[in-house]
Every structure is written in C-alpha cells, then in structure tokens.
Design an enzyme around this catalytic site. Structure first.
Site, PDB file in Angstrom:
ATOM      1  N   ASP A 102       0.785  -1.220   0.000  1.00 27.99           N
ATOM      2  CA  ASP A 102       0.000   0.000   0.000  1.00 27.99           C
ATOM      3  C   ASP A 102       0.830   1.290   0.000  1.00 27.99           C
ATOM      4  O   ASP A 102       0.614   2.169  -0.817  1.00 27.99           O
ATOM      5  CB  ASP A 102      -0.972  -0.035   1.194  1.00 27.99           C
ATOM      6  CG  ASP A 102      -2.110   0.938   1.044  1.00 27.99           C
ATOM      7  OD1 ASP A 102      -2.485   1.201  -0.102  1.00 27.99           O
ATOM      8  OD2 ASP A 102      -2.604   1.433   2.066  1.00 27.99           O
ATOM      9  N   CYS A 157     -12.711  -6.601 -17.112  1.00 26.52           N
ATOM     10  CA  CYS A 157     -13.944  -7.203 -16.614  1.00 26.52           C
ATOM     11  C   CYS A 157     -15.004  -7.134 -17.719  1.00 26.52           C
ATOM     12  O   CYS A 157     -14.735  -6.643 -18.818  1.00 26.52           O
ATOM     13  CB  CYS A 157     -14.415  -6.441 -15.372  1.00 26.52           C
ATOM     14  SG  CYS A 157     -14.889  -4.721 -15.740  1.00 26.52           S
TER      15      CYS A 157
HETATM   16  S1  SF4 Z   1     -19.340  -3.629 -11.685  1.00 26.83           S
HETATM   17 FE1  SF4 Z   1     -17.649  -2.491 -12.632  1.00 26.83          FE
HETATM   18  S2  SF4 Z   1     -15.833  -3.718 -12.203  1.00 26.83           S
HETATM   19 FE2  SF4 Z   1     -17.590  -5.055 -11.873  1.00 26.83          FE
HETATM   20  S3  SF4 Z   1     -17.910  -6.086 -13.851  1.00 26.83           S
HETATM   21 FE3  SF4 Z   1     -19.222  -4.276 -13.850  1.00 26.83          FE
HETATM   22  S4  SF4 Z   1     -17.970  -2.688 -14.821  1.00 26.83           S
HETATM   23 FE4  SF4 Z   1     -16.572  -4.336 -14.220  1.00 26.83          FE
END
Ligand code: SF4
Ligand code: SF4
Length: 280
Positions: A102, A157
C-alpha cells in the site's frame, strides 16, 4: 527465480495468486517522485513480484468497510512478505528484495494486471475470481532480473457499468477516478470538509470506507471467503459515537492500533458519525 518455491511460500501465506512483471513495465505509471523512491529502495530495480491475498469474511451488518474489519492488512501482508524476502535473500544473496504494502511507491494494481493476476475492473480494482475484488495486494521489488513473462496481462472485466452507476459522488467516470468525490477517500480525509463533501458523507452509511462499487459488481456476487484467519477472526464491524466520544489518540491506538481504520485517529470517525447523525 524458483517458481515452485515461490508458489509454496505465497500459498502458505494465504495468497490466492501471485506473479511478476518487469519494473520497466511499471515506470510509465509512476511519476518522478515514485520512481526516485523506488530506485532509492532498490537501486537497479528490475522486477516486481506481486501477490493478491483475499480478505472477504462475510458481510455482517456494520458501518466499517469490509477491508477494515479484520487485522490491519499492512501488518498481515508484512508478516507474509518479510519471510519471503528473507528466503529469497538467502537463496540469491547478490540481490535485494524489498517488500511493500500500500505505502510502496509502486503502482500495485498496475503491477498485478501486468503480471496477469485476475481481471482489470472498471472500478479500478483487481478482481480475482472466485474471491472477487476483496483482495489486498503486496509487492516485492528486486534487482534480480525479471524472468520472461509466463502469462498475458489481465483482461478487462465484463464492463457492465454497475460500479460507475452506483457511485454516489460520481468518482468513477470512464477511465478516470476523482478521489475528492470518493467516499472511501472522504471518510479518511482530516479536518473540516467543504459543504458538498459534507453532504456526501452525511448520506453515507459507513463511518469508514465505502464498498458500494464492489458490492454491485457481478464478480462479487458470491465471493469465496478468505482462508487467512486474521481477516476472519475478531472482527470489528461497527463503531458508535459512544466508542469514540472523548477518546484520545493514544487510547484509540491502544484499542484499535492493529486495525486499518485507526491510522487517522478518532477525530475523523467522530466527524463522520456526527455528520451522519445530523442528517437523521
Ligand atoms: S461492476 Fe464495474 S468492475 Fe464489476 S464487472 Fe461491472 S464494470 Fe466491471
Ligand atoms: S468506493 Fe464508493 S465513492 Fe469511491 S468510487 Fe467506489 S462507489 Fe464511488
């Protein structure tokens, strides 16, 4: 470096994954000050090892962010990384191995993504299925040459956009993040806040941190719990005004010195709770 040895050392400390990247890969993400600090810690830095340690231990009601409920991750990850650095130094005595958690000048998330750990979340966090984004990152900076990469960098993601939509202050916008609009940052900011930041805090249910963008993320729908007992046991889930009223910095440190919410002292928690009470 000996991959099998490092696999066993990181796994024994509770890491869900670990990897490495070259220091050079990270320098475009570091300002001059961070580069100077890193190169003072480890002259001739060449490689960064990075690990992800899960901390999810359930979601009991409370007003502290989930990351702050167990023992301070700086201490826990220090206990993981220091012995690994000692082992590495014994095995490779010509090289330095510098742990960081961190407060390191290294961009830890960029290091994890460059090493191919998990996914690159649109909320700016590292997602490590099945633990979700409930992970702490630790690094080891070394002047040992980086082995050739054995994985591609982390993919993004699914980009569902839920984290950006839920953010109360609009801190997450596309690729940008504005800490002055982030409640996690504001709950830790000392002193008197401008009215718009006070208003944000007054309507926030947590006295420390903010988990909203993580809680809505599909990857966090059913996270696997951590295997690290210090993140599971003896949790502090809630702080009330009675618990911080009239408490000195010293008393607060004595009671909660091993918790990640204690480093700012009791005054910011008192202020946050008072703002929330004044709204109700
Ligand atoms: S909430 Fe945000 S981080 Fe999670 S999958 Fe959806 S876009 Fe991606
Ligand atoms: S922690 Fe809270 S305030 Fe900060 S970006 Fe996420 S949702 Fe927004």
């Amino acid at each position: 470096m000996n991959r099998a040895l490092l696999d066993s050392l990181f796994a024994a400390g509770g890491a869900a994954d670990w990897g490495w990247t070259s220091y050079e890969t990270l320098t475009p993400h570091m300002d001059e000050n961070a580069r100077e600090k890193a190169e003072a810690l480890c002259p001739g830095a060449q490689c960064v090892l990075v690990c992800a340690v899960p901390y999810y231990a359930g979601d009991a009601p409370g007003n502290l962010s989930l990351y702050a409920r167990g023992k301070d991750y700086h201490l826990v990850l220090g206990d993981l990384l220091n012995p690994i650095c000692e082992v590495l130094h014994e095995k490779y005595p010509a090289y330095r191995f510098v742990p960081g958690v961190d407060n390191s000048p290294l961009p830890e998330r960029e290091a994890a993504w460059a090493a191919g750990i998990g996914l690159r979340g649109e909320h700016g966090l590292v997602i490590v299925p099945p633990y979700g984004s409930w992970v702490f990152l630790g690094t080891i900076l070394t002047d040992h040459p980086a082995p050739p990469p054995d994985r591609a960098p982390s993919p993004p993601c699914i980009r569902c956009g839920k984290c950006q939509k839920v953010c109360p202050g609009g801190a997450l916008r596309g690729e940008t993040f504005d800490p002055e609009r982030c409640l996690s940052h504001l709950t830790q900011k000392k002193g008197e806040l401008p009215p718009e930041q006070e208003a944000l805090l007054a309507s926030h249910p947590l006295a420390w941190g903010c988990d909203l963008c993580q809680k809505v993320c599909p990857y966090n729908a059913h996270p696997k719990a951590t295997g690290v007992s210090t993140f599971r046991d003896d949790l502090v889930e809630n702080l009330t005004e009675d618990m911080v009223e009239g408490v000195t910095n010293r008393q607060f440190k004595e009671r909660y010195g091993d918790r990640a919410f204690a480093w700012r002292g009791p005054a910011v928690i008192r202020r946050n709770l008072a703002l929330q009470t004044s709204k109700n």
